[in-house]
Design a protein around this motif. Structure first.
Motif, PDB file in Angstrom:
ATOM      1  N   ASN A   1       8.430   1.853   2.871  1.00 56.49           N
ATOM      2  CA  ASN A   1       7.392   2.751   2.365  1.00 56.49           C
ATOM      3  C   ASN A   1       6.417   3.080   3.496  1.00 56.49           C
ATOM      4  O   ASN A   1       5.992   2.192   4.238  1.00 56.49           O
ATOM      5  CB  ASN A   1       6.622   2.088   1.220  1.00 56.49           C
ATOM      6  CG  ASN A   1       7.534   1.585   0.126  1.00 56.49           C
ATOM      7  OD1 ASN A   1       8.371   2.324  -0.371  1.00 56.49           O
ATOM      8  ND2 ASN A   1       7.399   0.324  -0.242  1.00 56.49           N
TER       9      ASN A   1
ATOM     10  N   HIS B   1       9.826   5.118  -0.066  1.00 57.32           N
ATOM     11  CA  HIS B   1       8.815   6.015  -0.638  1.00 57.32           C
ATOM     12  C   HIS B   1       7.839   6.479   0.443  1.00 57.32           C
ATOM     13  O   HIS B   1       7.583   5.769   1.411  1.00 57.32           O
ATOM     14  CB  HIS B   1       8.018   5.319  -1.742  1.00 57.32           C
ATOM     15  CG  HIS B   1       8.854   4.703  -2.812  1.00 57.32           C
ATOM     16  ND1 HIS B   1       9.713   5.458  -3.596  1.00 57.32           N
ATOM     17  CD2 HIS B   1       8.983   3.413  -3.232  1.00 57.32           C
ATOM     18  CE1 HIS B   1      10.316   4.646  -4.463  1.00 57.32           C
ATOM     19  NE2 HIS B   1       9.898   3.410  -4.257  1.00 57.32           N
TER      20      HIS B   1
ATOM     21  N   ARG C   1       3.675   4.328  -2.151  1.00 58.83           N
ATOM     22  CA  ARG C   1       3.953   3.507  -3.333  1.00 58.83           C
ATOM     23  C   ARG C   1       2.661   2.852  -3.788  1.00 58.83           C
ATOM     24  O   ARG C   1       1.941   2.243  -2.986  1.00 58.83           O
ATOM     25  CB  ARG C   1       4.988   2.427  -3.026  1.00 58.83           C
ATOM     26  CG  ARG C   1       5.308   1.572  -4.255  1.00 58.83           C
ATOM     27  CD  ARG C   1       6.115   0.352  -3.923  1.00 58.83           C
ATOM     28  NE  ARG C   1       6.322  -0.458  -5.119  1.00 58.83           N
ATOM     29  CZ  ARG C   1       6.741  -1.719  -5.095  1.00 58.83           C
ATOM     30  NH1 ARG C   1       7.014  -2.304  -3.939  1.00 58.83           N
ATOM     31  NH2 ARG C   1       6.888  -2.398  -6.214  1.00 58.83           N
TER      32      ARG C   1
ATOM     33  N   THR D   1      11.874  11.836   1.959  1.00 56.12           N
ATOM     34  CA  THR D   1      11.881  10.410   1.622  1.00 56.12           C
ATOM     35  C   THR D   1      13.220  10.004   1.018  1.00 56.12           C
ATOM     36  O   THR D   1      13.889  10.789   0.357  1.00 56.12           O
ATOM     37  CB  THR D   1      10.753  10.077   0.635  1.00 56.12           C
ATOM     38  OG1 THR D   1      10.898  10.895  -0.534  1.00 56.12           O
ATOM     39  CG2 THR D   1       9.398  10.358   1.256  1.00 56.12           C
TER      40      THR D   1
ATOM     41  N   MET E   1       5.423   7.103  -5.739  1.00 58.28           N
ATOM     42  CA  MET E   1       5.867   6.152  -6.750  1.00 58.28           C
ATOM     43  C   MET E   1       4.684   5.363  -7.281  1.00 58.28           C
ATOM     44  O   MET E   1       3.894   4.792  -6.511  1.00 58.28           O
ATOM     45  CB  MET E   1       6.895   5.196  -6.155  1.00 58.28           C
ATOM     46  CG  MET E   1       7.179   3.951  -6.992  1.00 58.28           C
ATOM     47  SD  MET E   1       7.911   4.342  -8.626  1.00 58.28           S
ATOM     48  CE  MET E   1       9.604   4.639  -8.131  1.00 58.28           C
TER      49      MET E   1
END
Length: 583
Positions: free
Chosen positions: A156, A179, A182, A198, A204
């Motif tokens: 992420n 992500h 996140r 991504t 997210m």
């Protein structure tokens, strides 16, 4: 008063040879310090305590602090870094374990590690920076991210967890392996950002997180553009999502508010709500969805208002879930505009659909329902409304114009029509066939090129207080064993006949100047029975016997099992005579 220190590797008046020695001098004095660093490459690990500023004297990017393995900066106090490049590997390159940390015009490179790690209770500000390979992790910390660029994160790019609270403004996230941002059990406000490429969802929210998104652009995510899961909430406003697998997904009890967003050319779905997800979607647009523009499944229950759907395959599909849709506009799809199936329950209000093959379709058991209040269906190549299986459809104040069949009930479905109108149907204004049931009150069919109303097969009919105007073949036609009631109706115009009856539909108080034709239904033919008189006659018990007659050739295969062998096969062929008896 701030004490100033100069770092110059090649010496100079009152200069320190490295950054660590300048930090040690500042720590001894115990005052706020400004450390100006001359351009160059420094292989050091920096431990910074107190109120300290580290500044690249030659401008952003002229000072590089590196560690081949491990971290570079450990901050505790009120620390500000301006213009440095910090590069480490397989560790927390920058760690803030206490106090506040500000990185401005700073680049952090963290292959295999974490670019910035903010510990619980700390506050981190990232402004005009670049973060490559590693993620920025806020665990129970506060954060402000402004005008930063995140690239090629191994997981992420930015993660807020464990009660963290972060605001992200005007930043760009590219090619994160998982992500872009996140938010897990934390809060985040994301405004004016760009996220692209991504590996999974660009944004997210999970573990009851709160994610607020506004004025963002999301492009080419391999998963969802935005995902809310695990009872997360928040809002999404004025955001454009393009070329993702799903535009936005809301599942497992999540309940965001989504307003004024566009989901363009998504490969599967634009809006995806399931597994108990809810959500309210207002004034959104879905264009060119590869499969379904709005898909509700598995106990989902969204409310969708003012949604515009164009191009793509299916408009709205509700399966094993429920949804309420108001102010919907759908046009130019290749398949069904509105669909409820397999236990789906859909309510549509103020709907307008144009130029789709079928505008409303239901299919499934008796728990599959669609209720439509106030709709205009125009230019349908197949049917405006089609009920299949055992589903139930209720129409109120619905107008269908220019298509093949207006309203149809097929198989064992039920269709209830109140205060509705069909204009310029090619085959039939209303249709009941199979074992379908059609109930209509105050139905008006005008200008059908064939029949105003058709009931056939074993359909059941209850039509009253309705009018059929200028239908080319007949106002109503009843065929097969269709039965029921046709009461207090009017058939007007100069074409065709009023009714073609079959003797099973009661025609009561018909108002018409046209002919009525009665054609009694043909009685059902008994099944055909074929008798075989040349078979064997058996007068006693028989076991393990095989018989064949009426054949020209029989091949018999027999397998026997013995204790000594797994399987022994023998084959015998027996021929028969022309009359079928064994020779």
């Amino acid at each position: 008063m701030v004490a100033r220190y100069l770092v110059a590797p090649h010496g100079g008046r009152r200069a320190h040879p490295d950054i660590a020695s300048a930090l040690a001098a500042a720590a001894r004095r115990g005052r706020a310090a400004l450390i100006e660093i001359a351009p160059g490459r420094y292989e050091e690990h920096l431990t910074v305590r107190g109120e300290v500023q580290l500044v690249a004297a030659g401008g952003a990017g002229t000072v590089e602090v590196v560690q081949p393995r491990g971290g570079v900066l450990d901050a505790g106090g009120a620390v500000r870094v301006h213009g440095l490049v910090l590069a480490g590997r397989d560790a927390d390159v920058v760690r803030c374990h206490a106090g506040t940390l500000t990185l401005e015009h700073t680049e952090v490179r963290a292959p295999g590690g974490v670019a910035v790690h903010a510990m619980p209770g700390t506050t981190v500000t990232l402004r005009d920076g670049v973060f490559r390979h590693g993620r920025v992790l806020l665990a129970g910390a506060g954060g402000l991210v402004e005008r930063c660029r995140f690239g090629d994160a191994a997981d992420n790019a930015l993660a807020a967890i464990e009660g963290a609270h972060v605001t992200v403004l005007g930043s760009r996230f590219e090619n994160s392996r998982i992500h872009g941002i996140r938010v897990s059990g934390a809060r985040a406000h994301v405004t004016g950002c760009v996220l692209t490429g991504t590996g999974r969802a660009a944004l997210m929210a999970d573990a009851q997180a709160e994610l607020t998104v506004a004025d963002c652009v999301i492009d080419a995510a391999h998963g969802e553009g935005i995902a809310y899961i695990e009872q997360s909430g928040g809002s999404v406003d004025r955001t454009r999502v393009t070329g993702c697998e799903h535009g936005i997904a809301v599942v497992s009890g999540s309940d965001p508010v989504v307003r004024g967003c566009a989901f363009l050319d998504c490969r599967d779905t634009g809006i995806n709500v399931g597994a108990g997800g809810r959500g309210r979607f207002e004034d959104c647009e879905v264009v060119g969805a590869g499969n379904v523009a709005v898909f509700v499944f598995g106990g989902g229950a969204p409310e969708v208002h003012g949604c515009r759907i164009t191009r793509g395959n299916v408009g709205i599909a509700v399966s094993g879930a429920r949804g309420r849709f108001a102010g919907i506009r759908v046009a130019d799809l290749t398949s069904v505009a509105l669909r409820a199936y397999d236990g789906g329950k859909a309510v549509f209000e103020d709907v307008r659909v144009e130029r789709c093959p079928t505008h409303l379709e239901t299919r499934g058991d008796g728990g599959t329902t669609a209720d439509v209040q106030g709709a205009l269906f125009r230019d349908f190549s197949l049917s405006a409304v089609e009920a299949l299986g055992q589903s139930r459809v209720t129409l109120r104040q619905v107008t269908a114009e220019r298509g093949t069949v207006g309203f149809g009930s097929c198989e064992e479905s039920q269709l209830f029509v109140y205060d509705c109108e069909v204009k310029a149907a090619g085959t039939s204004g209303a249709l009941a066939m199979g074992k379908g049931r059609l109930v209509a009150r105050n139905l008006t069919v005008t200008g059908s090129e064939a029949l105003g109303l058709l009931a056939q097969d074993s359909a059941r009919l209850d039509v009253a207080d309705s009018e059929f105007v200028d239908c080319a073949t007949a106002g109503a036609g009843f065929l097969g064993t269709a039965a029921g009631r046709f009461a207090d109706c009017a058939v007007t115009g100069t074409r065709g006949v009023a009714v073609v009856g079959n003797g099973l539909v009661d025609v009561v108080n018909l108002r018409t100047s046209l002919r009525v034709i009665e054609r009694p239904a043909e009685p059902e033919r008994p099944p055909t029975v074929v008798h075989q008189y040349h078979g064997p006659v058996i007068h006693g018990p028989v076991s393990q016997a095989q018989f064949a007659w009426g054949n020209e050739n029989v091949t018999q295969n027999q397998r026997t099992h013995t204790p000594a062998q797994t399987e022994t096969s023998t084959q015998a062929e027996t021929s028969t005579s022309e009359d079928g008896n064994p020779a």
